[in-house]
Write an enzyme that holds these catalytic residues in place. Structure first.
Site, mmCIF file in Angstrom:
data_model
loop_
_atom_site.group_PDB
_atom_site.id
_atom_site.type_symbol
_atom_site.label_atom_id
_atom_site.label_comp_id
_atom_site.label_asym_id
_atom_site.label_seq_id
_atom_site.Cartn_x
_atom_site.Cartn_y
_atom_site.Cartn_z
ATOM 1 N N GLN A 1 0.843 -1.318 0.045
ATOM 2 C CA GLN A 1 0.129 0.056 -0.024
ATOM 3 C C GLN A 1 0.730 1.376 0.016
ATOM 4 O OE1 GLN A 1 -3.626 -2.107 2.512
ATOM 5 N NE2 GLN A 1 -2.920 -0.134 3.180
ATOM 6 N N GLY A 2 0.549 2.251 -0.921
ATOM 7 C CA GLY A 2 0.931 3.456 -0.746
ATOM 8 C C GLY A 2 0.027 4.665 -0.589
ATOM 9 N N TYR A 3 0.476 5.657 -0.093
ATOM 10 C CA TYR A 3 -0.590 6.780 0.317
ATOM 11 C C TYR A 3 -0.150 7.858 -0.281
ATOM 12 C CZ TYR A 3 -2.554 3.441 3.625
ATOM 13 O OH TYR A 3 -3.126 2.460 4.158
ATOM 14 N N LEU A 4 -1.162 8.632 -1.070
ATOM 15 C CA LEU A 4 -1.038 9.792 -1.852
ATOM 16 C C LEU A 4 -1.594 10.972 -0.954
ATOM 17 C CD1 LEU A 4 -2.156 7.461 -4.110
ATOM 18 C CD2 LEU A 4 -1.501 9.685 -5.637
ATOM 19 N N PHE B 1 4.406 7.631 1.352
ATOM 20 C CA PHE B 1 4.477 6.737 2.584
ATOM 21 C C PHE B 1 3.856 5.391 1.989
ATOM 22 C CE2 PHE B 1 3.177 11.007 3.783
ATOM 23 C CZ PHE B 1 4.157 11.304 4.456
#
Length: 158
Positions: A28-31, A83
Site C-alpha cells: 500500500q502507498g498513500y497519496l 508513505f
C-alpha cells in the site's frame, strides 16, 4: 455513498493461525494521509486499486474503491506515494464472521492486527479468544498512520 464499518483489534495470541486461510501480500502507498480523508493505492498480486476514504466516525468511513491497471499502480507507488507499507493478510473465519488478520512487514513488524467489517456500528459478533485490546478508535493503528510513523519507531510500542 458506500460506507465501510470496521472494528480493529490487537492480536492476543497465535491461536488464530489454526483457522487462517492462505495469506495475500498487500503493498500500500498513500497519496494523502489526513484524519478527514486518505487516498491509497493497493497492490495485491496482479491486481490494484485506488481507494478514497473519508472520516465519518471512529468505526465508519466512506469508501470509494476503483480497480486500476497494475502498471499505473506501480508507477503511482514509485512516483507519488511518499508513505508505503506492506503486510500479509490472512482471512480467518470465526463464528460466521470473516476476520482479516494483518501481519505487518518491514518497519511495522512485529505488529499483528485483526479487523472485522460489520453491517452497522452496533452489530454483535462472536469474539474469538485470540483477539486482544480493541484499537478501533486509536488512530495510531490505522494503516495510513503506520505508513508515516512505522511501529518500530514507537518509543512505547504495545
Amino acid at each position: 455513498m458506500p460506507i465501510e464499518i470496521e472494528r480493529r483489534f490487537l492480536i492476543g495470541n497465535d491461536n488464530w493461525r489454526q483457522y487462517a486461510d492462505e495469506p495475500l501480500l498487500l503493498r500500500q502507498g498513500y497519496l494523502s494521509v489526513e484524519k478527514e480523508r486518505t487516498v491509497r493505492v493497493r497492490i495485491a498480486g496482479k491486481r490494484a486499486w485506488l481507494t478514497l476514504k473519508g472520516y465519518i466516525s471512529e468505526v465508519s468511513r466512506s469508501e470509494f474503491e476503483y480497480e486500476i491497471p497494475l502498471a499505473d499502480a506501480e508507477k503511482m507507488m514509485e512516483t507519488m506515494c511518499p508513505f508505503k507499507m506492506e503486510k500479509r493478510r490472512y482471512p480467518v473465519r470465526w463464528g460466521g464472521s470473516l476476520f482479516e488478520v494483518d501481519v505487518f512487514l518491514g518497519d511495522n513488524a512485529p505488529l499483528v492486527v485483526a479487523e472485522i467489517e460489520l453491517p452497522d456500528e452496533n452489530a454483535d459478533f462472536d469474539r474469538p479468544d485470540w483477539l486482544g485490546r480493541e484499537i478501533t478508535a486509536d488512530g495510531m493503528f490505522t494503516n495510513a498512520y503506520l505508513s508515516k510513523h512505522p511501529f518500530s519507531s514507537w518509543k512505547n510500542a504495545v
